[in-house]
Design a protein around this motif. Structure first.
Motif, PDB file in Angstrom:
ATOM      1  N   SER A 135       0.951  -1.222   0.083  1.00 25.38           N
ATOM      2  CA  SER A 135       0.035   0.073   0.024  1.00 25.38           C
ATOM      3  C   SER A 135       0.985   1.245   0.041  1.00 25.38           C
ATOM      4  N   ARG A 136       0.387   2.307   0.371  1.00 27.98           N
ATOM      5  CA  ARG A 136       1.287   3.515   0.496  1.00 27.98           C
ATOM      6  C   ARG A 136       2.029   3.502   1.648  1.00 27.98           C
ATOM      7  N   TRP A 137       1.764   2.910   2.409  1.00 31.78           N
ATOM      8  CA  TRP A 137       2.598   2.820   3.634  1.00 31.78           C
ATOM      9  C   TRP A 137       3.425   1.467   3.993  1.00 31.78           C
ATOM     10  N   SER A 141      -1.221 -12.682   7.151  1.00 32.09           N
ATOM     11  CA  SER A 141      -0.116 -11.886   6.437  1.00 32.09           C
ATOM     12  C   SER A 141       1.003 -11.487   7.322  1.00 32.09           C
ATOM     13  N   LEU A 142       2.099 -11.428   6.768  1.00 37.27           N
ATOM     14  CA  LEU A 142       3.291 -10.955   7.589  1.00 37.27           C
ATOM     15  C   LEU A 142       3.691  -9.308   7.151  1.00 37.27           C
ATOM     16  N   ARG A 143       3.845  -8.641   8.055  1.00 38.98           N
ATOM     17  CA  ARG A 143       4.119  -7.374   7.802  1.00 38.98           C
ATOM     18  C   ARG A 143       5.299  -6.873   8.692  1.00 38.98           C
ATOM     19  N   GLY A 144       5.958  -5.902   8.259  1.00 37.50           N
ATOM     20  CA  GLY A 144       7.066  -5.252   8.905  1.00 37.50           C
ATOM     21  C   GLY A 144       8.083  -5.968   9.752  1.00 37.50           C
TER      22      GLY A 144
END
Length: 117
Positions: free
Chosen positions: A7-9, A105-108
């Protein structure tokens, strides 16, 4: 893992079920680290993170909620350290005409090195 999305972030990847992340450490000495990441699911499910057969974290994910996870004092010997991400349920269709089956989902994903051992 499905292909990366963004996404944008932020960037993330959806799992198709059990999935692994290998932390590669080429140095010839052992280190300790904190590993941080966020998990999200399309439905309610339990998520489990294991390392070398040991449960490092276990928690309930709610649909659409992003859950922050920190694994402290992770020992990183030379070579690869593999984290296994599992769920108590099979992957599910998220709706919205998405044909994929998704677990979480895996993020950051971040690794903060602490000390040399």
């Amino acid at each position: 893992w499905w292909h990366p999305e963004k996404s944008r972030w932020e960037f993330w990847r959806w799992s198709m079920g059990e999935a692994t992340v290998a932390i590669r450490k080429p140095q010839p000495f052992t280190m300790t680290a904190h590993v941080r990441f966020r998990l999200r699911s399309v439905d309610e499910r339990e998520a489990i993170v294991m390392m070398g057969g040991t449960v490092m974290w276990k928690g309930l994910l709610q649909a659409g909620e992003v859950r922050k996870v920190t694994l402290g004092g992770i020992v990183l010997p030379p070579g690869d350290t593999v984290l296994l991400f599992k769920s108590d349920r099979p992957a599910a269709y998220p709706g919205n005409n998405d044909p994929r089956r998704l677990s979480f989902s895996l993020r950051g994903f971040e690794i903060d090195l602490e000390s040399r051992r």
